[in-house]
Design a protein around this motif. Structure first.
Motif, PDB file in Angstrom:
ATOM      1  N   UNK A   1       5.844  -6.672  -3.131  1.00  0.00           N
ATOM      2  CA  UNK A   1       6.217  -5.633  -4.094  1.00  0.00           C
ATOM      3  C   UNK A   1       6.335  -4.272  -3.412  1.00  0.00           C
ATOM      4  N   UNK A   2       5.387  -3.979  -2.530  1.00  0.00           N
ATOM      5  CA  UNK A   2       5.377  -2.673  -1.870  1.00  0.00           C
ATOM      6  C   UNK A   2       6.590  -2.491  -0.959  1.00  0.00           C
ATOM      7  N   UNK A   3       6.910  -3.514  -0.176  1.00  0.00           N
ATOM      8  CA  UNK A   3       8.045  -3.400   0.748  1.00  0.00           C
ATOM      9  C   UNK A   3       9.367  -3.327  -0.022  1.00  0.00           C
TER      10      UNK A   3
ATOM     11  N   UNK B   1       7.230   1.909   5.684  1.00  0.00           N
ATOM     12  CA  UNK B   1       5.994   1.258   5.256  1.00  0.00           C
ATOM     13  C   UNK B   1       5.763   0.025   6.113  1.00  0.00           C
ATOM     14  N   UNK B   2       4.546  -0.113   6.636  1.00  0.00           N
ATOM     15  CA  UNK B   2       4.236  -1.213   7.551  1.00  0.00           C
ATOM     16  C   UNK B   2       2.886  -1.832   7.211  1.00  0.00           C
TER      17      UNK B   2
ATOM     18  N   UNK C   1      -2.307  -0.917   5.923  1.00  0.00           N
ATOM     19  CA  UNK C   1      -1.038  -0.357   5.451  1.00  0.00           C
ATOM     20  C   UNK C   1      -0.835   0.994   6.134  1.00  0.00           C
ATOM     21  N   UNK C   2       0.377   1.211   6.628  1.00  0.00           N
ATOM     22  CA  UNK C   2       0.758   2.463   7.287  1.00  0.00           C
ATOM     23  C   UNK C   2       2.014   2.966   6.590  1.00  0.00           C
ATOM     24  N   UNK C   3       1.942   4.153   6.004  1.00  0.00           N
ATOM     25  CA  UNK C   3       3.089   4.726   5.309  1.00  0.00           C
ATOM     26  C   UNK C   3       3.373   6.110   5.870  1.00  0.00           C
ATOM     27  N   UNK C   4       4.676   6.418   6.102  1.00  0.00           N
ATOM     28  CA  UNK C   4       5.054   7.685   6.723  1.00  0.00           C
ATOM     29  C   UNK C   4       6.263   8.280   6.001  1.00  0.00           C
ATOM     30  N   UNK C   5       6.270   9.610   5.947  1.00  0.00           N
ATOM     31  CA  UNK C   5       7.386  10.338   5.324  1.00  0.00           C
ATOM     32  C   UNK C   5       7.346  11.774   5.830  1.00  0.00           C
ATOM     33  N   UNK C   6       8.505  12.417   5.840  1.00  0.00           N
ATOM     34  CA  UNK C   6       8.569  13.815   6.288  1.00  0.00           C
ATOM     35  C   UNK C   6       8.178  14.792   5.190  1.00  0.00           C
TER      36      UNK C   6
ATOM     37  N   UNK D   1       0.457   6.632  -3.916  1.00  0.00           N
ATOM     38  CA  UNK D   1      -0.313   6.545  -5.158  1.00  0.00           C
ATOM     39  C   UNK D   1       0.214   5.414  -6.035  1.00  0.00           C
ATOM     40  N   UNK D   2       1.532   5.288  -6.101  1.00  0.00           N
ATOM     41  CA  UNK D   2       2.149   4.210  -6.877  1.00  0.00           C
ATOM     42  C   UNK D   2       1.794   2.838  -6.302  1.00  0.00           C
ATOM     43  N   UNK D   3       1.841   2.721  -4.976  1.00  0.00           N
ATOM     44  CA  UNK D   3       1.524   1.439  -4.339  1.00  0.00           C
ATOM     45  C   UNK D   3       0.059   1.078  -4.547  1.00  0.00           C
ATOM     46  N   UNK D   4      -0.831   2.055  -4.449  1.00  0.00           N
ATOM     47  CA  UNK D   4      -2.253   1.797  -4.699  1.00  0.00           C
ATOM     48  C   UNK D   4      -2.453   1.270  -6.123  1.00  0.00           C
ATOM     49  N   UNK D   5      -1.790   1.888  -7.079  1.00  0.00           N
ATOM     50  CA  UNK D   5      -1.914   1.455  -8.478  1.00  0.00           C
ATOM     51  C   UNK D   5      -1.372   0.038  -8.658  1.00  0.00           C
ATOM     52  N   UNK D   6      -0.249  -0.263  -8.019  1.00  0.00           N
ATOM     53  CA  UNK D   6       0.320  -1.613  -8.093  1.00  0.00           C
ATOM     54  C   UNK D   6      -0.652  -2.650  -7.543  1.00  0.00           C
ATOM     55  N   UNK D   7      -1.273  -2.345  -6.414  1.00  0.00           N
ATOM     56  CA  UNK D   7      -2.203  -3.290  -5.794  1.00  0.00           C
ATOM     57  C   UNK D   7      -3.409  -3.547  -6.696  1.00  0.00           C
TER      58      UNK D   7
END
Length: 410
Positions: free
Chosen positions: A247-249, A261-262, A284-289, A299-305
């Protein structure tokens, strides 16, 4: 400019040979014997072209030439001398060598600069020997906490403090003030990705470094017999993890660049063929500029999990152990680098960095920007790490042109 290919190849071969691994690659870790040989070898090279050299308390090496008009305005350039275990021939060290060669070229062609120029070979960035990264640059800016390394040891059990003192260095005086003379810092580095290669550009002007959030996620279900536990009665943590990751990927793909996302590491217990896995830890490793985008997505991915775990009757613990904000580069210095590359007729593009660098520590304190050269296949932290010589030379030309603008022009 005369052909710089031979001199670049010669210097890369020399420095990567210090710590050459019999299995390929280079291993040169903070304060080890090869690290000491490399720093002292660089010191001799700096002095041979007329730079005044010094080490700071923790082992950062500086080579300096005073400016004729503005000696207390310093243009600094360089990178880190340490490698990962069995690393490549360019990461970190190309930035030092290119900086040294740029200053050598500039002083031979134009003489003394208006502003002081300083090449730095930073002690450590990778965190490969001890569990601490950016030791060199964090000490320069007074944000290294010695409490974090007092009990640290390497894989052989050697204490950080002992290794440092055996190499002739010690903790920085906490009362020592921060430098006020550095007016710009420029770091050149291999991209460690494939953007430049895919776009056919030879130089990148970096305008930001991504923020990173890293997690350890622990799932607790129930280990049970693989043959006698019906599918509907299971609390299978690997199944739960697979649903979360899928779901996250999918959401990361939908969100699009520059978010990445990795999920790179998994530990399963009991990790045997005939038992339902009741305990799983994954990363989980997530990156953005953009900091806001990064925070909202994770935050959305944490809630989904959490929702998935609750639905499957599995306990979940989410540990966000790294939370590094994105670091914008100085627009003023980025503009200088863009102008320098344009005037030099170089094939470049403006881009962001998906990896962390010493520049993110500098950028909080002084105007900072980076230059990238392509990585063949995007490979780094690997003996196969490579960049075409002509691209290394183009990067060197970009650095020469940039430092000339910063140090020689009024």
């Amino acid at each position: 400019m005369n052909d710089l290919s031979a001199v670049v190849e010669e210097h890369v071969a020399w420095l990567s040979g210090i710590g050459a691994d019999p299995t390929g690659g280079t291993t040169r870790l903070l304060y080890d014997e090869n690290w000491q040989i490399a720093q002292n070898g660089l010191k001799a090279k700096f002095e041979a072209i007329g730079l005044t050299t010094s080490f700071d308390a923790v082992g950062n090496l500086f080579g300096r030439i005073e400016g004729s008009h503005y000696p207390m305005e310093t243009i600094m350039t360089g990178s880190h001398v340490d490698t990962v275990v069995n690393g490549g021939a360019l990461d970190g060290q190309f930035g030092i060598l290119a900086s040294y060669l740029a200053v050598k070229y500039l002083t031979e062609k134009y003489g003394q600069p208006l502003r002081s120029m300083e090449v730095i070979s930073m002690a450590e960035e990778e965190g490969s020997r001890f569990p601490y990264a950016f030791w060199g640059s964090k000490n320069i800016w007074g944000i290294a906490d010695k409490a974090d390394v007092l009990e640290a040891a390497d894989a052989a059990g050697i204490k950080f403090v002992d290794a440092m003192r055996d190499a002739g260095f010690d903790f920085k005086d906490e009362n020592e003030g921060l430098r006020k003379d550095i007016k710009a810092f420029v770091e050149i580095h291999i991209e460690q990705g494939s953007v430049l290669e895919k776009t056919g550009k030879q130089v990148g002007v970096v305008n930001s470094i991504v923020g990173q959030k890293r997690y350890n996620i622990t799932l607790e279900g129930e280990s049970n017999h693989a043959g006698t536990t019906p599918m509907g009665y299971r609390k299978d943590t690997v199944y739960a993890m697979s649903k979360m990751i899928n779901e996250a990927i999918d959401k990361a793909h939908h969100h699009g660049d520059p978010l990445v996302l990795t999920f790179g590491h998994v530990e399963v217990q009991p990790n045997t063929v005939n038992v339902v896995p009741g305990h799983t830890v994954f990363t989980m490793d997530c990156r953005h500029t953009d900091a806001t985008e990064l925070a909202a997505f994770t935050k959305e991915i944490e809630a989904d999990m959490k929702a998935t775990a609750n639905k499957m009757g599995i306990k979940i613990e989410i540990d966000n152990w790294m939370n590094e904000a994105p670091t914008p580069m100085s627009q003023e210095i980025v503009n200088v680098l863009e102008t320098a590359c344009t005037e030099a007729g170089l094939n470049f593009q403006v881009m962001h960095s998906g990896a962390g660098h010493d520049s993110q520590i500098f950028a909080v304190n002084v105007p900072t920007a980076m230059l990238f050269v392509p990585s063949i296949g995007g490979i780094s932290h690997n003996p196969a790490e490579a960049t075409k010589t002509e691209d290394l030379v183009e990067g060197l030309k970009a650095l020469i042109a940039s430092i000339h603008k910063l140090a020689y022009e009024d």
